[in-house]
Design a protein around this motif. Sequence first.
Motif, PDB file in Angstrom:
ATOM      1  N   VAL A 274      -0.763   5.315   9.024  1.00 39.34           N
ATOM      2  CA  VAL A 274      -0.115   4.016   9.198  1.00 39.34           C
ATOM      3  C   VAL A 274      -1.121   2.880   9.005  1.00 39.34           C
ATOM      4  O   VAL A 274      -0.780   1.817   8.476  1.00 39.34           O
ATOM      5  N   GLU A 275      -2.383   3.108   9.390  1.00 41.62           N
ATOM      6  CA  GLU A 275      -3.404   2.082   9.181  1.00 41.62           C
ATOM      7  C   GLU A 275      -3.590   1.798   7.695  1.00 41.62           C
ATOM      8  O   GLU A 275      -3.681   0.632   7.274  1.00 41.62           O
ATOM      9  N   ASP A 276      -3.659   2.853   6.873  1.00 37.19           N
ATOM     10  CA  ASP A 276      -3.801   2.660   5.431  1.00 37.19           C
ATOM     11  C   ASP A 276      -2.555   2.023   4.833  1.00 37.19           C
ATOM     12  O   ASP A 276      -2.651   1.219   3.901  1.00 37.19           O
ATOM     13  N   VAL A 277      -1.395   2.373   5.345  1.00 35.90           N
ATOM     14  CA  VAL A 277      -0.156   1.758   4.859  1.00 35.90           C
ATOM     15  C   VAL A 277      -0.230   0.239   5.023  1.00 35.90           C
ATOM     16  O   VAL A 277       0.110  -0.527   4.117  1.00 35.90           O
ATOM     17  N   VAL A 278      -0.709  -0.213   6.183  1.00 38.08           N
ATOM     18  CA  VAL A 278      -0.814  -1.650   6.432  1.00 38.08           C
ATOM     19  C   VAL A 278      -1.872  -2.279   5.529  1.00 38.08           C
ATOM     20  O   VAL A 278      -1.648  -3.338   4.928  1.00 38.08           O
ATOM     21  N   LEU A 279      -3.034  -1.647   5.432  1.00 41.55           N
ATOM     22  CA  LEU A 279      -4.105  -2.196   4.599  1.00 41.55           C
ATOM     23  C   LEU A 279      -3.673  -2.305   3.145  1.00 41.55           C
ATOM     24  O   LEU A 279      -3.952  -3.309   2.476  1.00 41.55           O
ATOM     25  N   HIS A 280      -2.989  -1.298   2.645  1.00 36.84           N
ATOM     26  CA  HIS A 280      -2.502  -1.351   1.261  1.00 36.84           C
ATOM     27  C   HIS A 280      -1.446  -2.450   1.103  1.00 36.84           C
ATOM     28  O   HIS A 280      -1.429  -3.162   0.096  1.00 36.84           O
ATOM     29  N   ALA A 281      -0.569  -2.577   2.094  1.00 39.08           N
ATOM     30  CA  ALA A 281       0.476  -3.602   2.010  1.00 39.08           C
ATOM     31  C   ALA A 281      -0.127  -5.002   2.029  1.00 39.08           C
ATOM     32  O   ALA A 281       0.308  -5.890   1.286  1.00 39.08           O
ATOM     33  N   MET A 282      -1.133  -5.222   2.868  1.00 42.14           N
ATOM     34  CA  MET A 282      -1.746  -6.543   2.957  1.00 42.14           C
ATOM     35  C   MET A 282      -2.404  -6.937   1.642  1.00 42.14           C
ATOM     36  O   MET A 282      -2.409  -8.110   1.260  1.00 42.14           O
ATOM     37  N   ALA A 283      -2.976  -5.965   0.933  1.00 41.99           N
ATOM     38  CA  ALA A 283      -3.649  -6.260  -0.325  1.00 41.99           C
ATOM     39  C   ALA A 283      -2.698  -6.284  -1.516  1.00 41.99           C
ATOM     40  O   ALA A 283      -3.030  -6.833  -2.564  1.00 41.99           O
ATOM     41  N   CYS A 284      -1.500  -5.725  -1.342  1.00 40.97           N
ATOM     42  CA  CYS A 284      -0.575  -5.542  -2.462  1.00 40.97           C
ATOM     43  C   CYS A 284       0.594  -6.516  -2.426  1.00 40.97           C
ATOM     44  O   CYS A 284       0.987  -7.072  -3.457  1.00 40.97           O
ATOM     45  N   LEU A 285       1.179  -6.726  -1.255  1.00 40.70           N
ATOM     46  CA  LEU A 285       2.409  -7.501  -1.133  1.00 40.70           C
ATOM     47  C   LEU A 285       2.109  -8.936  -0.728  1.00 40.70           C
ATOM     48  O   LEU A 285       1.079  -9.222  -0.112  1.00 40.70           O
ATOM     49  N   GLU A 286       3.025  -9.816  -1.055  1.00 41.49           N
ATOM     50  CA  GLU A 286       2.915 -11.208  -0.630  1.00 41.49           C
ATOM     51  C   GLU A 286       3.562 -11.381   0.740  1.00 41.49           C
ATOM     52  O   GLU A 286       4.515 -10.681   1.084  1.00 41.49           O
ATOM     53  N   PRO A 287       3.053 -12.335   1.553  1.00 42.92           N
ATOM     54  CA  PRO A 287       3.780 -12.671   2.777  1.00 42.92           C
ATOM     55  C   PRO A 287       5.154 -13.241   2.423  1.00 42.92           C
ATOM     56  O   PRO A 287       5.295 -13.856   1.372  1.00 42.92           O
ATOM     57  N   PRO A 288       6.167 -13.014   3.223  1.00 40.34           N
ATOM     58  CA  PRO A 288       6.112 -12.394   4.546  1.00 40.34           C
ATOM     59  C   PRO A 288       6.305 -10.878   4.541  1.00 40.34           C
ATOM     60  O   PRO A 288       6.295 -10.280   5.615  1.00 40.34           O
ATOM     61  N   ALA A 289       6.471 -10.254   3.363  1.00 39.30           N
ATOM     62  CA  ALA A 289       6.655  -8.798   3.339  1.00 39.30           C
ATOM     63  C   ALA A 289       5.440  -8.096   3.931  1.00 39.30           C
ATOM     64  O   ALA A 289       5.568  -7.165   4.737  1.00 39.30           O
ATOM     65  N   SER A 290       4.238  -8.523   3.537  1.00 38.62           N
ATOM     66  CA  SER A 290       3.020  -7.887   4.033  1.00 38.62           C
ATOM     67  C   SER A 290       2.836  -8.137   5.524  1.00 38.62           C
ATOM     68  O   SER A 290       2.486  -7.216   6.284  1.00 38.62           O
ATOM     69  N   THR A 291       3.064  -9.359   5.957  1.00 39.69           N
ATOM     70  CA  THR A 291       2.835  -9.681   7.367  1.00 39.69           C
ATOM     71  C   THR A 291       3.894  -9.048   8.275  1.00 39.69           C
ATOM     72  O   THR A 291       3.607  -8.758   9.436  1.00 39.69           O
ATOM     73  N   ALA A 292       5.088  -8.819   7.752  1.00 39.84           N
ATOM     74  CA  ALA A 292       6.099  -8.116   8.546  1.00 39.84           C
ATOM     75  C   ALA A 292       5.671  -6.672   8.783  1.00 39.84           C
ATOM     76  O   ALA A 292       5.821  -6.138   9.892  1.00 39.84           O
ATOM     77  N   ILE A 293       5.135  -6.033   7.763  1.00 43.01           N
ATOM     78  CA  ILE A 293       4.639  -4.657   7.922  1.00 43.01           C
ATOM     79  C   ILE A 293       3.492  -4.627   8.909  1.00 43.01           C
ATOM     80  O   ILE A 293       3.428  -3.762   9.796  1.00 43.01           O
ATOM     81  N   ALA A 294       2.559  -5.572   8.789  1.00 40.63           N
ATOM     82  CA  ALA A 294       1.411  -5.607   9.694  1.00 40.63           C
ATOM     83  C   ALA A 294       1.847  -5.869  11.132  1.00 40.63           C
ATOM     84  O   ALA A 294       1.395  -5.193  12.071  1.00 40.63           O
ATOM     85  N   THR A 295       2.722  -6.846  11.326  1.00 38.26           N
ATOM     86  CA  THR A 295       3.175  -7.182  12.676  1.00 38.26           C
ATOM     87  C   THR A 295       3.869  -5.994  13.333  1.00 38.26           C
ATOM     88  O   THR A 295       3.617  -5.683  14.504  1.00 38.26           O
ATOM     89  N   SER A 296       4.728  -5.315  12.596  1.00 34.38           N
ATOM     90  CA  SER A 296       5.453  -4.183  13.184  1.00 34.38           C
ATOM     91  C   SER A 296       4.525  -3.005  13.452  1.00 34.38           C
ATOM     92  O   SER A 296       4.715  -2.274  14.427  1.00 34.38           O
ATOM     93  N   ALA A 297       3.510  -2.803  12.611  1.00 35.56           N
ATOM     94  CA  ALA A 297       2.552  -1.721  12.865  1.00 35.56           C
ATOM     95  C   ALA A 297       1.759  -1.976  14.133  1.00 35.56           C
ATOM     96  O   ALA A 297       1.483  -1.059  14.912  1.00 35.56           O
ATOM     97  N   ILE A 298       1.405  -3.232  14.354  1.00 32.00           N
ATOM     98  CA  ILE A 298       0.673  -3.592  15.567  1.00 32.00           C
ATOM     99  C   ILE A 298       1.566  -3.453  16.787  1.00 32.00           C
ATOM    100  O   ILE A 298       1.169  -2.889  17.816  1.00 32.00           O
ATOM    101  N   ARG A 299       2.803  -3.930  16.683  1.00 33.25           N
ATOM    102  CA  ARG A 299       3.716  -3.912  17.830  1.00 33.25           C
ATOM    103  C   ARG A 299       4.230  -2.508  18.129  1.00 33.25           C
ATOM    104  O   ARG A 299       4.335  -2.108  19.294  1.00 33.25           O
ATOM    105  N   LEU A 300       4.573  -1.744  17.094  1.00 33.16           N
ATOM    106  CA  LEU A 300       5.240  -0.456  17.296  1.00 33.16           C
ATOM    107  C   LEU A 300       4.276   0.721  17.383  1.00 33.16           C
ATOM    108  O   LEU A 300       4.578   1.719  18.030  1.00 33.16           O
ATOM    109  N   HIS A 301       3.121   0.620  16.711  1.00 29.54           N
ATOM    110  CA  HIS A 301       2.192   1.754  16.652  1.00 29.54           C
ATOM    111  C   HIS A 301       0.837   1.450  17.280  1.00 29.54           C
ATOM    112  O   HIS A 301      -0.037   2.323  17.281  1.00 29.54           O
TER     113      HIS A 301
END
Length: 280
Positions: free
Chosen positions: A115-142
């Motif tokens: 899940v950590e790599d999923v977030v890191l890849h999303a942050m470098a690949c996707l534009e906000p808010p798609a990337s930040t939604a993934i990051a926020t939910s990973a922090i909150r849920l995992h």
Amino acid sequence: MDALRYLQKIGGVARTRQLLAAGYSRADLARLSSQGARQPRRGVFMLGEHKPELAAALRHNAHVSCASAAPHYGLWLRKTPDLHHLACNHGHGLGFVRHRTNRFDPHPTLPIAAVEDVVLHAMACLEPPASTAIATSAIRLHGVPLELLKDQLRGDRSRPVLDALNELDLSAESIVEVDAQHLFRTHGIAFNSQVAIPGIGRVDFLIEDFLIVEVDGFAYHSSRKSLRNDLARNNASMVNGFLVLRYPPEVIWFEPERVLAEIRAVLSLPRDAPPRFVTQ
């Protein structure tokens, strides 16, 4: 659980060694063929109904990551990607979005990145808010540590990504709240989120200390009790000198100009009496 049900449970596709490691015998695997499983390549069993991203990962000797892996971890994602996002350390294969680096141990049984790599890849690949939604939910849920993500992405080339991480508002409770935050922030509307107001309760957004903006989730008014509670909150807001705008997710997503126009129209109204609550 027999081998067929196990194969169904893990997404409909698996390598032979995974099935053997799960305790199934060669005889069990031989029976899979008579039960509808096929072998698109040596060492891989696949059912007709399978997770295509998992099949792509096995086909390319990779791990599912970024937006393609978000649903597997329950991360917030509004739109399924058109192409599979795969993490691999080779340059072979076409027809997918390639992520080069896996920093953490992948899923123990499935071809899915950590899940950590999923977030890191999303942050470098996707534009906000798609990337930040993934990051926020990973922090909150995992419980993924925000500082861990920042440490992994430090460097000049990651400055925009680090800026996005620094702007995360971890009070967001849903993807639509992340999207609303991004909409307000990118259009110069200052806000406070998840504000507790005496006599009213917690509100999604408070703008200029008098305009409450609520973003209603999919369960909005799912019962008579929830309807009564929201009506009471609206009435309490008005009694205490606040104005209220409410939006369902589809309006935030598909009519952002309307949201911005209505907020600005309310902010431009003359204010005779200030509300009784001021944010700190």
